[in-house]
Design a protein around this motif. Structure first.
Motif, mmCIF file in Angstrom:
data_model
loop_
_atom_site.group_PDB
_atom_site.id
_atom_site.type_symbol
_atom_site.label_atom_id
_atom_site.label_comp_id
_atom_site.label_asym_id
_atom_site.label_seq_id
_atom_site.Cartn_x
_atom_site.Cartn_y
_atom_site.Cartn_z
ATOM 1 N N ASN A 166 0.818 -1.212 0.000
ATOM 2 C CA ASN A 166 0.000 0.000 0.000
ATOM 3 C C ASN A 166 0.854 1.265 0.000
ATOM 4 O O ASN A 166 0.748 2.113 0.883
ATOM 5 C CB ASN A 166 -0.926 -0.014 1.216
ATOM 6 N N THR A 167 1.692 1.386 -1.016
ATOM 7 C CA THR A 167 2.501 2.598 -1.103
ATOM 8 C C THR A 167 1.630 3.813 -1.403
ATOM 9 O O THR A 167 1.990 4.942 -1.072
ATOM 10 C CB THR A 167 3.573 2.454 -2.190
ATOM 11 N N GLN A 168 0.487 3.581 -2.044
ATOM 12 C CA GLN A 168 -0.493 4.634 -2.292
ATOM 13 C C GLN A 168 -1.869 4.126 -1.892
ATOM 14 O O GLN A 168 -2.196 2.961 -2.128
ATOM 15 C CB GLN A 168 -0.505 5.043 -3.765
ATOM 16 N N VAL A 169 -2.681 4.988 -1.277
ATOM 17 C CA VAL A 169 -4.033 4.616 -0.882
ATOM 18 C C VAL A 169 -4.989 5.720 -1.305
ATOM 19 O O VAL A 169 -4.594 6.871 -1.512
ATOM 20 C CB VAL A 169 -4.149 4.364 0.641
ATOM 21 N N VAL A 170 -6.248 5.358 -1.417
ATOM 22 C CA VAL A 170 -7.307 6.293 -1.804
ATOM 23 C C VAL A 170 -8.282 6.426 -0.647
ATOM 24 O O VAL A 170 -8.590 5.447 0.038
ATOM 25 C CB VAL A 170 -8.041 5.784 -3.060
ATOM 26 N N THR A 205 -11.869 19.301 3.233
ATOM 27 C CA THR A 205 -12.688 18.232 3.795
ATOM 28 C C THR A 205 -13.719 17.757 2.775
ATOM 29 O O THR A 205 -14.428 18.557 2.160
ATOM 30 C CB THR A 205 -13.400 18.725 5.066
ATOM 31 N N GLY A 206 -13.781 16.442 2.602
ATOM 32 C CA GLY A 206 -14.730 15.851 1.657
ATOM 33 C C GLY A 206 -14.133 15.502 0.317
ATOM 34 O O GLY A 206 -14.796 14.868 -0.515
ATOM 35 N N ASP A 207 -12.882 15.896 0.082
ATOM 36 C CA ASP A 207 -12.227 15.535 -1.180
ATOM 37 C C ASP A 207 -11.810 14.067 -1.176
ATOM 38 O O ASP A 207 -11.329 13.545 -0.164
ATOM 39 C CB ASP A 207 -10.972 16.386 -1.406
ATOM 40 N N LYS A 208 -11.996 13.435 -2.324
ATOM 41 C CA LYS A 208 -11.418 12.112 -2.544
ATOM 42 C C LYS A 208 -9.986 12.311 -3.032
ATOM 43 O O LYS A 208 -9.746 13.018 -4.022
ATOM 44 C CB LYS A 208 -12.210 11.329 -3.586
ATOM 45 N N VAL A 209 -9.042 11.712 -2.329
ATOM 46 C CA VAL A 209 -7.638 11.994 -2.605
ATOM 47 C C VAL A 209 -6.828 10.707 -2.742
ATOM 48 O O VAL A 209 -7.259 9.629 -2.311
ATOM 49 C CB VAL A 209 -7.017 12.861 -1.483
ATOM 50 N N VAL A 210 -5.639 10.855 -3.330
ATOM 51 C CA VAL A 210 -4.657 9.780 -3.387
ATOM 52 C C VAL A 210 -3.510 10.170 -2.468
ATOM 53 O O VAL A 210 -3.003 11.290 -2.534
ATOM 54 C CB VAL A 210 -4.141 9.557 -4.811
ATOM 55 N N VAL A 211 -3.127 9.261 -1.590
ATOM 56 C CA VAL A 211 -2.103 9.524 -0.583
ATOM 57 C C VAL A 211 -0.904 8.610 -0.826
ATOM 58 O O VAL A 211 -1.070 7.400 -1.034
ATOM 59 C CB VAL A 211 -2.649 9.275 0.840
ATOM 60 N N GLU A 212 0.272 9.192 -0.788
ATOM 61 C CA GLU A 212 1.496 8.401 -0.792
ATOM 62 C C GLU A 212 1.912 8.169 0.655
ATOM 63 O O GLU A 212 2.090 9.124 1.414
ATOM 64 C CB GLU A 212 2.602 9.137 -1.534
ATOM 65 N N VAL A 213 2.034 6.913 1.045
ATOM 66 C CA VAL A 213 2.409 6.583 2.422
ATOM 67 C C VAL A 213 3.901 6.854 2.596
ATOM 68 O O VAL A 213 4.737 6.327 1.855
ATOM 69 C CB VAL A 213 2.078 5.118 2.748
ATOM 70 N N THR A 214 4.222 7.694 3.578
ATOM 71 C CA THR A 214 5.631 8.060 3.825
ATOM 72 C C THR A 214 6.192 7.390 5.071
ATOM 73 O O THR A 214 7.406 7.315 5.246
ATOM 74 C CB THR A 214 5.763 9.586 3.977
ATOM 75 N N LYS A 215 5.313 6.912 5.949
ATOM 76 C CA LYS A 215 5.773 6.240 7.165
ATOM 77 C C LYS A 215 4.789 5.136 7.515
ATOM 78 O O LYS A 215 3.581 5.373 7.614
ATOM 79 C CB LYS A 215 5.885 7.239 8.323
ATOM 80 N N TRP A 216 5.295 3.935 7.690
ATOM 81 C CA TRP A 216 4.431 2.787 7.946
ATOM 82 C C TRP A 216 3.964 2.788 9.403
ATOM 83 O O TRP A 216 4.608 3.389 10.267
ATOM 84 C CB TRP A 216 5.168 1.483 7.624
ATOM 85 N N ILE A 227 -0.615 13.927 0.491
ATOM 86 C CA ILE A 227 -1.555 13.871 -0.623
ATOM 87 C C ILE A 227 -0.807 14.188 -1.913
ATOM 88 O O ILE A 227 -0.095 15.190 -2.006
ATOM 89 C CB ILE A 227 -2.719 14.847 -0.395
ATOM 90 N N ILE A 228 -0.959 13.313 -2.905
ATOM 91 C CA ILE A 228 -0.283 13.523 -4.188
ATOM 92 C C ILE A 228 -1.270 13.813 -5.316
ATOM 93 O O ILE A 228 -0.852 14.086 -6.443
ATOM 94 C CB ILE A 228 0.602 12.316 -4.562
ATOM 95 N N GLY A 229 -2.568 13.738 -5.037
ATOM 96 C CA GLY A 229 -3.543 14.054 -6.075
ATOM 97 C C GLY A 229 -4.946 14.122 -5.522
ATOM 98 O O GLY A 229 -5.265 13.474 -4.524
ATOM 99 N N ILE A 230 -5.771 14.934 -6.157
ATOM 100 C CA ILE A 230 -7.171 15.081 -5.773
ATOM 101 C C ILE A 230 -8.023 14.536 -6.915
ATOM 102 O O ILE A 230 -7.957 15.022 -8.047
ATOM 103 C CB ILE A 230 -7.517 16.557 -5.486
ATOM 104 N N ILE A 231 -8.817 13.509 -6.620
ATOM 105 C CA ILE A 231 -9.667 12.883 -7.640
ATOM 106 C C ILE A 231 -10.880 13.753 -7.922
ATOM 107 O O ILE A 231 -11.289 13.949 -9.059
ATOM 108 C CB ILE A 231 -10.104 11.475 -7.175
ATOM 109 N N GLY A 232 -11.455 14.322 -6.889
ATOM 110 C CA GLY A 232 -12.651 15.153 -7.000
ATOM 111 C C GLY A 232 -13.331 15.208 -5.657
ATOM 112 O O GLY A 232 -12.937 14.516 -4.712
#
Length: 741
Positions: A166-170, A205-216, A227-232
């Protein structure tokens, strides 16, 4: 309005390097040496007398001559979890060290299961306390702790994480004063991701986003990310399905090298391509598919021979003629593994120029194919068969609906339109029924569950949800593909050629015991427990056919069985009661089929493969089977979630309405009901206000302590929709009928 994330290649998938052809003799020979060395090491470690050795001790004991190559192989095997290095720097295989290696399947309540690499070995239960920062889908090593007090279930503790998944999660972002967090769409991750100030990238608040995990995660500490991107924004048209695409890492665009290769391909069959192929352009044949299908990869022909046997031809798109082993196109197909059919789109395994164009068996144009001819008698037995490369020209692109109208409804207009094909369709129906009867006699389990069709408007909103019941036309294609897949698998099993099989293992003993306890409440049982046969399942289904509990019993039986998957080892297909089975018939949308086609073509060209070639193929086939099974699992989950999402969304404006339903499953916290349109929701036990209800796990029932009122799987109920939660994909119902004290 926020700018959507660019649809580029975004989420890393497994780096595949298919090598079905020999390109560079030097690199190939080095690879062969490496694979041979790895296998020798494994065989040595698996010997009964072996005790863990340090790397230099192992090197000397096995008398290797290349230390660099030896260490490279050993490190690769350790990374894969095939060998384990102890704290004392000694190496051994996990099965001899009380360890389990595999993929972790998490649960939203914090625990999980290790799905072991070794076929047929039970999963290992991991409690929340023993997860040790591992997350859903991570590849892990677990120490076995013995069996838990509740029964025979094996427990374990995660001691090593081989690969993070899960290096990236939504998820959905929520902004606080000092920090933010993302609630992940994947509930099996069970933890929110902490977002420090400055890492929000403008998300609100309320945005669907893509997150890059930086610390486990650590004990009592959530994972951290940026956050590396906003889907909408949640609720905006298209954001829901786009979030699913991101969640499962489904690629939407093909890399430039792939498109460059496609651009060089001829979109018409050339004369040069037809040389050496069987010319079947004058043979009468058709495709039969859904009305909206665009990737047509199978055509069928049928003749009745003078001896009254059937001469069935199944003609499959020759994708291998266009997707060259080791090419950019091939590597991308390997990574994708399968086409994904979401509710509003198709994410193809191959670019549409191939999947909907030159590889699709469109009518009245020449196409390259792999053909299997079979002589089948009146009992459904394949007496003779032939496999050949061919060039074909389809007469008609038929739909399931039109063939049904011709064969069953005897539609006069369609019969006139396709008068030259009507006799062939009539014979196809006869052969279909013969093949189906033969399968059922041998013990095939016939789960006849209706499918759901969701109709969307131009904004992606669901406007209709209907059952899709299979017609005789669907069954014709299904039976013809099944017999072809069996015939091909048996042929190459007997040829002793490395192959990708489609296998379905027998159910676990514990699950069978639970199933029998459930069936006993209906006066039924699965016979032959010690040596179970699929026919015992079908016998139960036959007994409940037409009864109210038919669908429920079928559902519970289906949940008892293992998932089918791909394997380089042929262990048969339990559900089909087939000794040999493969996937040969859909190379446009499934990578294993493409692998099989290449092996067949190479075998046809060379007549017999060398032992060296077989060794190399065996290594690739094993890897391709694992990769394809994993990609299929991901595709299935994404497809199911997209449909479930639209089901819930469809019910948003129906709060307060009443529906007829049936209880589909029972738990300690309530029971789930299924409506006529196959939409499902929960009646929570707290809404059963007339009594205290106890859960009977054996009977799968809730029973009132004082009233004796009982709710069991299959019971009809009248319910009222009370709440819709689209984010959780959850519908809450109450009973419309009044419960008496």
């Amino acid at each position: 309005m926020k700018e959507r994330i660019a649809t580029k290649e975004r989420i890393a998938t497994i780096e595949g390097k298919p090598e079905l052809a020999e390109f560079d003799e030097e690199s190939d020979s080095l690879k062969d040496v490496s694979e041979e060395m790895k296998q020798r090491i494994l065989n040595f470690m698996r010997e009964a007398a072996y005790r863990p050795l340090a790397a230099d001790e192992l090197y000397r004991a096995m008398e290797f001559r290349d230390m660099d190559e030896f260490m490279k192989s050993l490190m690769e095997m350790e990374k894969q979890g095939k060998v384990i290095c102890t704290r004392k720097m000694k190496y051994g295989v996990p099965e001899k060290m009380n360890l389990a290696v595999g993929k972790l399947q998490g649960h939203q309540n914090g625990f999980g299961f290790v799905l072991q690499d070794t076929p047929g070995v039970p999963d290992v239960y991991i409690s929340a306390e023993n997860m040790n920062s591992a997350m859903h889908n991570d590849r892990v090593v677990a120490r076995l702790l013995g069996h838990n007090w509740e029964g025979p279930r094996q427990e374990g503790e995660i001691i090593r994480i081989l690969e993070r998944a899960n290096t990236q999660v939504v998820g959905t972002f929520e902004k606080g004063k000092r920090y933010g967090f993302v609630t992940t769409d994947e509930k099996r991750l069970s933890m929110d991701v902490f977002i420090a100030n400055g890492h929000e990238q403008g998300a609100v608040t309320g945005d669907k986003v893509v997150v890059e995990v930086t610390k486990w995660p650590e004990k009592r500490r959530n994972p951290e990310g940026k956050i590396i991107g906003i889907i909408g924004h949640k609720g905006d048209p298209g954001t829901d399905i786009e979030s699913i695409v991101w969640k499962y890492g489904l690629p939407q665009q093909f890399p430039k090298p792939v498109l460059n290769e496609v651009g060089k391909l001829s979109m018409q069959v050339t004369e040069e391509q037809t040389r050496g192929r069987r010319n079947l352009r004058d043979l009468q044949m058709v495709t039969i598919d859904g009305a909206d299908a665009k990737d047509l990869d199978d055509a069928v022909s049928l003749e009745v021979l003078p001896n009254s046997n059937f001469w069935l031809g199944v003609h499959i798109a020759d994708v291998g003629a266009y997707v060259i082993p080791g090419s950019a196109l091939d590597r991308e197909a390997y990574k994708r593994g399968t086409s994904v059919y979401l509710v509003d789109r198709v994410i193809p395994m191959l670019p549409t120029e191939l999947s909907n164009g030159i590889c699709s068996l469109n009518p009245r144009v020449d196409r390259l194919a792999m053909t299997v001819f079979m002589e089948i008698d009146s009992q459904g037995r394949v007496l003779n068969h032939e496999i050949t490369e061919s060039v074909i020209n389809i007469n008609e692109r038929m739909t399931y609906g039109d063939v049904k109208k011709i064969v069953v409804d005897r539609d006069a207009e369609l019969i006139r339109k396709y008068d030259y094909l009507v006799e062939m369709f009539t014979e196809m129906e006869k052969l279909c029924l013969i093949l189906r009867a033969r399968r059922l006699r041998r013990g095939t389990i016939d789960f006849d569950f209706p499918e759901v069709k969701v109709k969307l408007d131009n904004m992606g909103r669901p406007v209709e949800i209907n059952k899709y019941d299979r017609s005789v036309a669907d069954q014709i294609i299904e039976e013809f593909m099944l017999i072809t897949n069996e015939t091909v698998a048996e042929h190459f099993y007997n040829a002793k050629v490395p192959f990708v099989y489609r296998i379905h293992e027998t159910p676990d003993g514990e699950k069978l015991s639970n199933l029998n306890r459930f069936l006993f409440t209906f006066g039924l049982s699965i016979k032959g427990f010690n040596k179970i046969h699929s026919g015992a399942f079908q016998e139960v289904l036959n007994k409940v056919q037409g009864r109210p509990e038919e669908r429920v019993i079928g559902t519970v039986m289906l949940r008892t069985m293992k998932l089918a998957k791909y394997s380089d080892e042929n262990v048969g297909h339990f559900g089909l009661a087939a000794e040999y089975y493969s996937h040969f018939t859909s190379p446009i949308r499934r990578y294993p089929d493409l692998v099989i086609h290449r092996i067949i073509k190479e075998n046809l060209a060379k007549g017999r493969l060398t032992e060296k070639r077989k060794t190399k193929l065996a290594s690739f086939v094993a890897d391709a089977a694992i990769q394809s099974s994993e990609r299929e699992r991901i595709a299935t989950e994404a497809e199911r979630e997209s449909v479930d999402l639209k089901k819930v969304e469809f019910m948003k404006d129906k709060v307060g309405e009443e529906f007829d339903a049936a209880i589909s499953s029972v738990t300690s916290f309530g029971f789930f009901v299924e409506l006529d349109n196959l939409v499902e929701g929960l009646v929570h036990v707290t809404n059963l206000v007339n009594d205290f209800y106890e859960y009977d796990e054996t009977r799968l029932a809730l029973t009132g302590v004082h009233t004796g009122k009982q709710f069991r799987i299959g019971d009809p109920v009248r319910v009222r929709l009370e709440k819709v939660n689209v984010d959780e994909r959850q519908l809450d119902f109450e009973l419309a009928e009044k419960l008496t004290q």
